[in-house]
Design a protein around this motif. Structure first.
Motif, PDB file in Angstrom:
ATOM      1  N   SER A   1       0.652   5.563   0.263  1.00 24.15           N
ATOM      2  CA  SER A   1       0.821   7.100   0.070  1.00 24.15           C
ATOM      3  C   SER A   1       1.938   7.370  -0.793  1.00 24.15           C
TER       4      SER A   1
ATOM      5  N   CYS B   1       1.087  -1.561  -0.240  1.00 20.45           N
ATOM      6  CA  CYS B   1      -0.435  -0.016  -0.039  1.00 20.45           C
ATOM      7  C   CYS B   1       0.767   1.212  -0.204  1.00 20.45           C
ATOM      8  N   ALA B   2       2.079   1.357   0.198  1.00 18.13           N
ATOM      9  CA  ALA B   2       2.874   2.503   0.832  1.00 18.13           C
ATOM     10  C   ALA B   2       3.699   2.647  -0.411  1.00 18.13           C
TER      11      ALA B   2
ATOM     12  N   ALA C   1      -1.725   3.732   4.903  1.00 18.66           N
ATOM     13  CA  ALA C   1      -1.699   4.396   3.843  1.00 18.66           C
ATOM     14  C   ALA C   1      -1.365   3.943   2.657  1.00 18.66           C
TER      15      ALA C   1
ATOM     16  N   ASP D   1       0.322   4.346  -5.452  1.00 17.60           N
ATOM     17  CA  ASP D   1      -0.277   5.786  -4.999  1.00 17.60           C
ATOM     18  C   ASP D   1      -2.054   5.654  -4.660  1.00 17.60           C
ATOM     19  N   PRO D   2      -2.586   6.712  -4.258  1.00 18.52           N
ATOM     20  CA  PRO D   2      -3.825   6.715  -3.853  1.00 18.52           C
ATOM     21  C   PRO D   2      -4.511   6.231  -4.973  1.00 18.52           C
TER      22      PRO D   2
ATOM     23  N   ASP E   1      -7.417   6.723  -0.347  1.00 18.18           N
ATOM     24  CA  ASP E   1      -5.957   7.045  -0.205  1.00 18.18           C
ATOM     25  C   ASP E   1      -5.534   6.047   1.432  1.00 18.18           C
ATOM     26  N   SER E   2      -6.335   5.277   1.483  1.00 17.44           N
ATOM     27  CA  SER E   2      -6.177   4.589   2.929  1.00 17.44           C
ATOM     28  C   SER E   2      -6.096   2.729   2.586  1.00 17.44           C
TER      29      SER E   2
ATOM     30  N   HIS F   1       4.711   5.630  -1.684  1.00 14.19           N
ATOM     31  CA  HIS F   1       6.673   5.757  -2.005  1.00 14.19           C
ATOM     32  C   HIS F   1       6.821   4.910  -2.219  1.00 14.19           C
TER      33      HIS F   1
END
Length: 226
Positions: free
Chosen positions: A223, A102-103, A221, A106-107, A201-202, A225
């Motif tokens: 996110s 998930c991190a 989240a 992207d949303p 976003d999560s 990254h």
């Protein structure tokens, strides 16, 4: 236009599994040398719509499906309900890979389509809102399903490949309805939850115990990254 063959397969998968995350039933009891017992907990992963959409979904659920209105929360399933090998209780380390997935993602831009229905032989008619299966949503679902399998998560009646191939994202409004009640539900205030878009976003991790009530126990989240 959606591929009709894909939709037909997805419908069969929904008939087997939609009631689990919506709190209608727990997984069947497993055989034991001592006694038959239900798994202590089942888990699932889902997207939760924003408050204004969730509120409308909850109002429709309370009106047409009150027995389950306090057992679940509005959601779009990503990972179907699962138990752990040996009925073990997942620890944070078990979900580390899902959190990392998930991190790095992207949303999501979620598009709600029209209201629809299907008939279940055990749970009556299910009214729901279709969700556009975007490549990004499909990719996240696939990665999460595979990651849960690696840590020993098992979904009744579905292999990893079947769950990925039959994925049909949707937002349940009510279930266990008669045909007449389903028609009324589809004609209710569904304009507030159809043809809408929002950014997710999560994702949430849900857990259901013997009381058949789904509770949010974690949030990961999205996110982006790497």
């Amino acid at each position: 236009m959606k591929n009709p063959t894909r939709f037909s397969i997805s419908r069969r998968a929904l008939l087997q599994n939609i009631s689990l995350l919506c709190g209608a039933a727990l997984l069947p009891a497993r055989a034991s040398s001592i006694e038959n017992t239900q798994p202590a907990f089942i888990y699932a992963m889902a997207l939760v719509p924003p408050p204004e959409i969730s509120a409308t979904c909850s109002e429709i659920r309370k009106q047409f499906d009150p027995s389950r209105s306090n057992k679940t929360f509005p959601h779009i399933t990503l990972k179907q309900p699962f138990t752990m090998v040996g009925d073990q209780k997942p620890q944070n380390k078990h979900f580390a890979s899902d959190k990392n997935i998930c991190a790095q993602h992207d949303p999501l831009q979620i598009a709600l389509e029209q209201v629809d229905r299907f008939d279940s032989p055990t749970h009556g008619t299910v009214v729901h809102v279709r969700v556009t299966l975007s490549p990004e949503l499909q990719q996240l679902q696939q990665k999460l399903v595979q990651a849960v399998s690696v840590i020993g998560g098992m979904t009744e009646h579905l292999t990893v490949a079947q769950e990925i191939q039959t994925y049909y994202p949707h937002l349940t409004l009510a279930q266990g309805l008669s045909h007449e009640a389903a028609t009324l539900a589809m004609a209710s205030n569904t304009d507030a939850v159809t043809q809408k878009q929002f950014t997710a976003d999560s994702i949430v991790v849900g857990r259901c115990g013997a009381d058949q009530v789904w509770k949010k126990i974690g949030v990961f989240a999205l996110s982006g990254h790497s």
